[in-house]
Design a protein around this motif. Structure first.
Motif, PDB file in Angstrom:
ATOM      1  N   VAL A 107       0.839  -1.210   0.000  1.00 15.28           N
ATOM      2  CA  VAL A 107       0.000   0.000   0.000  1.00 15.28           C
ATOM      3  C   VAL A 107       0.866   1.248   0.000  1.00 15.28           C
ATOM      4  CG1 VAL A 107      -1.621   1.365   1.364  1.00 15.28           C
ATOM      5  CG2 VAL A 107      -2.013  -1.073   1.061  1.00 15.28           C
ATOM      6  N   LEU A 108       1.936   1.247   0.810  1.00 16.52           N
ATOM      7  CA  LEU A 108       2.841   2.399   0.845  1.00 16.52           C
ATOM      8  C   LEU A 108       3.483   2.638  -0.522  1.00 16.52           C
ATOM      9  CD1 LEU A 108       4.758   2.112   4.246  1.00 16.52           C
ATOM     10  CD2 LEU A 108       2.890   3.646   3.644  1.00 16.52           C
ATOM     11  N   GLU A 109       3.897   1.559  -1.161  1.00 16.54           N
ATOM     12  CA  GLU A 109       4.502   1.675  -2.485  1.00 16.54           C
ATOM     13  C   GLU A 109       3.492   2.209  -3.502  1.00 16.54           C
ATOM     14  OE1 GLU A 109       6.745  -1.150  -5.811  1.00 16.54           O
ATOM     15  OE2 GLU A 109       6.236  -1.965  -3.844  1.00 16.54           O
ATOM     16  N   ASP A 110       2.253   1.730  -3.403  1.00 15.20           N
ATOM     17  CA  ASP A 110       1.203   2.175  -4.308  1.00 15.20           C
ATOM     18  C   ASP A 110       0.894   3.667  -4.099  1.00 15.20           C
ATOM     19  OD1 ASP A 110      -1.022   1.270  -6.246  1.00 15.20           O
ATOM     20  OD2 ASP A 110      -2.145   2.316  -4.693  1.00 15.20           O
ATOM     21  N   THR A 113       3.682   5.763  -5.646  1.00 11.01           N
ATOM     22  CA  THR A 113       3.574   5.790  -7.115  1.00 11.01           C
ATOM     23  C   THR A 113       2.474   6.752  -7.556  1.00 11.01           C
ATOM     24  OG1 THR A 113       4.304   3.484  -7.288  1.00 11.01           O
ATOM     25  CG2 THR A 113       3.129   4.394  -9.173  1.00 11.01           C
ATOM     26  N   ARG A 114       1.331   6.698  -6.892  1.00  8.45           N
ATOM     27  CA  ARG A 114       0.216   7.587  -7.232  1.00  8.45           C
ATOM     28  C   ARG A 114       0.577   9.046  -6.937  1.00  8.45           C
ATOM     29  NH1 ARG A 114      -5.277   4.461  -6.943  1.00  8.45           N
ATOM     30  NH2 ARG A 114      -4.577   2.314  -7.004  1.00  8.45           N
ATOM     31  N   ASN A 117       2.713  10.334  -9.725  1.00 11.79           N
ATOM     32  CA  ASN A 117       1.864  10.594 -10.887  1.00 11.79           C
ATOM     33  C   ASN A 117       1.122  11.929 -10.725  1.00 11.79           C
ATOM     34  OD1 ASN A 117       2.585   8.150 -11.988  1.00 11.79           O
ATOM     35  ND2 ASN A 117       0.751   7.077 -11.338  1.00 11.79           N
ATOM     36  N   ALA A 118       0.616  12.166  -9.501  1.00 12.74           N
ATOM     37  CA  ALA A 118      -0.127  13.401  -9.233  1.00 12.74           C
ATOM     38  C   ALA A 118       0.781  14.625  -9.386  1.00 12.74           C
ATOM     39  CB  ALA A 118      -0.729  13.359  -7.828  1.00 12.74           C
ATOM     40  N   PHE A 119       2.014  14.527  -8.908  1.00 16.01           N
ATOM     41  CA  PHE A 119       2.951  15.641  -9.038  1.00 16.01           C
ATOM     42  C   PHE A 119       3.288  15.912 -10.502  1.00 16.01           C
ATOM     43  CE2 PHE A 119       4.120  15.418  -4.472  1.00 16.01           C
ATOM     44  CZ  PHE A 119       4.116  16.778  -4.199  1.00 16.01           C
ATOM     45  N   ALA A 120       3.433  14.842 -11.273  1.00 17.92           N
ATOM     46  CA  ALA A 120       3.721  15.001 -12.701  1.00 17.92           C
ATOM     47  C   ALA A 120       2.566  15.709 -13.406  1.00 17.92           C
ATOM     48  CB  ALA A 120       3.984  13.633 -13.332  1.00 17.92           C
ATOM     49  N   ILE A 159      -2.662  10.099 -15.054  1.00 15.27           N
ATOM     50  CA  ILE A 159      -3.599  10.013 -13.937  1.00 15.27           C
ATOM     51  C   ILE A 159      -4.384   8.701 -13.918  1.00 15.27           C
ATOM     52  CG2 ILE A 159      -5.716  10.970 -14.971  1.00 15.27           C
ATOM     53  CD1 ILE A 159      -4.161  12.022 -11.605  1.00 15.27           C
ATOM     54  N   ARG A 160      -4.420   7.986 -15.035  1.00 21.62           N
ATOM     55  CA  ARG A 160      -5.229   6.765 -15.125  1.00 21.62           C
ATOM     56  C   ARG A 160      -4.888   5.728 -14.043  1.00 21.62           C
ATOM     57  NH1 ARG A 160      -4.694   5.951 -20.193  1.00 21.62           N
ATOM     58  NH2 ARG A 160      -6.582   7.092 -20.798  1.00 21.62           N
ATOM     59  N   PRO A 161      -3.594   5.429 -13.789  1.00 17.67           N
ATOM     60  CA  PRO A 161      -3.274   4.442 -12.739  1.00 17.67           C
ATOM     61  C   PRO A 161      -3.775   4.864 -11.357  1.00 17.67           C
ATOM     62  CG  PRO A 161      -1.374   4.843 -14.142  1.00 17.67           C
ATOM     63  CD  PRO A 161      -2.376   5.885 -14.488  1.00 17.67           C
ATOM     64  N   ASN A 162      -3.872   6.180 -11.124  1.00 22.37           N
ATOM     65  CA  ASN A 162      -4.346   6.667  -9.825  1.00 22.37           C
ATOM     66  C   ASN A 162      -5.820   6.350  -9.587  1.00 22.37           C
ATOM     67  OD1 ASN A 162      -1.800   7.854 -10.043  1.00 22.37           O
ATOM     68  ND2 ASN A 162      -2.407   9.612  -8.821  1.00 22.37           N
ATOM     69  N   LEU A 163      -6.542   6.098 -10.654  1.00 24.72           N
ATOM     70  CA  LEU A 163      -7.976   5.828 -10.554  1.00 24.72           C
ATOM     71  C   LEU A 163      -8.282   4.341 -10.406  1.00 24.72           C
ATOM     72  CD1 LEU A 163      -9.164   8.263 -13.380  1.00 24.72           C
ATOM     73  CD2 LEU A 163      -8.994   8.722 -10.936  1.00 24.72           C
ATOM     74  N   GLU A 164      -7.255   3.514 -10.548  1.00 25.24           N
ATOM     75  CA  GLU A 164      -7.453   2.066 -10.463  1.00 25.24           C
ATOM     76  C   GLU A 164      -7.478   1.612  -9.013  1.00 25.24           C
ATOM     77  OE1 GLU A 164      -4.347   0.298 -12.719  1.00 25.24           O
ATOM     78  OE2 GLU A 164      -5.095   1.016 -14.654  1.00 25.24           O
TER      79      GLU A 164
END
Length: 202
Positions: A107-110, A113-114, A117-120, A159-164
């Motif tokens: 969960v921490l790793e996920d 990563t999200r 992605n948000a910063f990018a 942003i797509r991976p953040n919604l999964e």
């Protein structure tokens, strides 16, 4: 190892040999007869007594639940009774804890990563805003509609991976009978009509 041994016998034999102890030593530490250990490992004792299996599990740091399943005990045999400690051993608790630890780090790793992605995405959007504001101030086009469109498409991809949802295969293995069920009593209740909390003792 005889070819006709059971999966139970193989599991116990391999764990014993890995620890470098003899059948006699295993029998002594498990409070059982050496001949019984031999019969279990050879596959001649198909469904050993649970107390023997518990002694073996504790000595070899194996899961008692796993050994019981390999011996042919069903879920009722494994989970029946109020004293669940009789049907679980140290290895079962350790396996449950490790599962939760791994889930915690996944969960921490996920999250990290999200977050990246948000910063990018934030960087791309901030760049578009800066160029559009500069265009407004200088009354001169600093960014084209095509460039804005390309940047927004890039944001959508990032942003797509953040919604999964988190992969369910990474969820911890939950053994509902490792820990005793607890019922928490409360002295208060919530009145859904008035929205007030009521003390039941009053």
């Amino acid at each position: 190892m005889k070819k006709n041994t059971t999966e139970l016998g193989k599991t116990i034999s391999e764990a014993r040999e890995k620890l470098g102890i003899s059948q006699r030593e295993l029998a002594r530490k498990s409070n059982m007869d050496c001949a019984e250990v031999s019969r279990i490992e050879a596959g001649k004792r198909i469904k050993p007594n649970v107390l023997y299996l518990k002694g073996i599990a504790e000595t070899l740091n194996l899961s008692l639940v796993k050994l019981m399943k390999l011996a042919g005990y069903n879920d009722v045999d494994i989970n029946w009774g109020m004293d669940l400690s009789e049907k679980r051993n140290t290895a079962d608790y350790q396996e449950q804890i490790k599962s939760y630890e791994q889930f915690y780090f996944d969960v921490l790793e996920d999250i990290e990563t999200r977050r990246k992605n948000a910063f990018a995405c934030k960087g791309i959007i901030a760049d578009i805003i800066d160029k559009m504001e500069l265009s407004k101030i200088e009354n001169k086009e600093k960014i084209s509609m095509d460039e804005i469109l390309d940047n927004l498409k890039e944001v959508m991809t990032l942003i797509r991976p953040n919604l999964e949802k988190l992969d369910k295969e990474k969820y911890p293995q939950y053994d509902r009978d490792v820990f005793p069920k607890m019922k928490i009593e409360s002295n208060v209740k919530y009145n859904t009509l008035t929205g007030n909390i009521v003390d039941k003792e009053k």
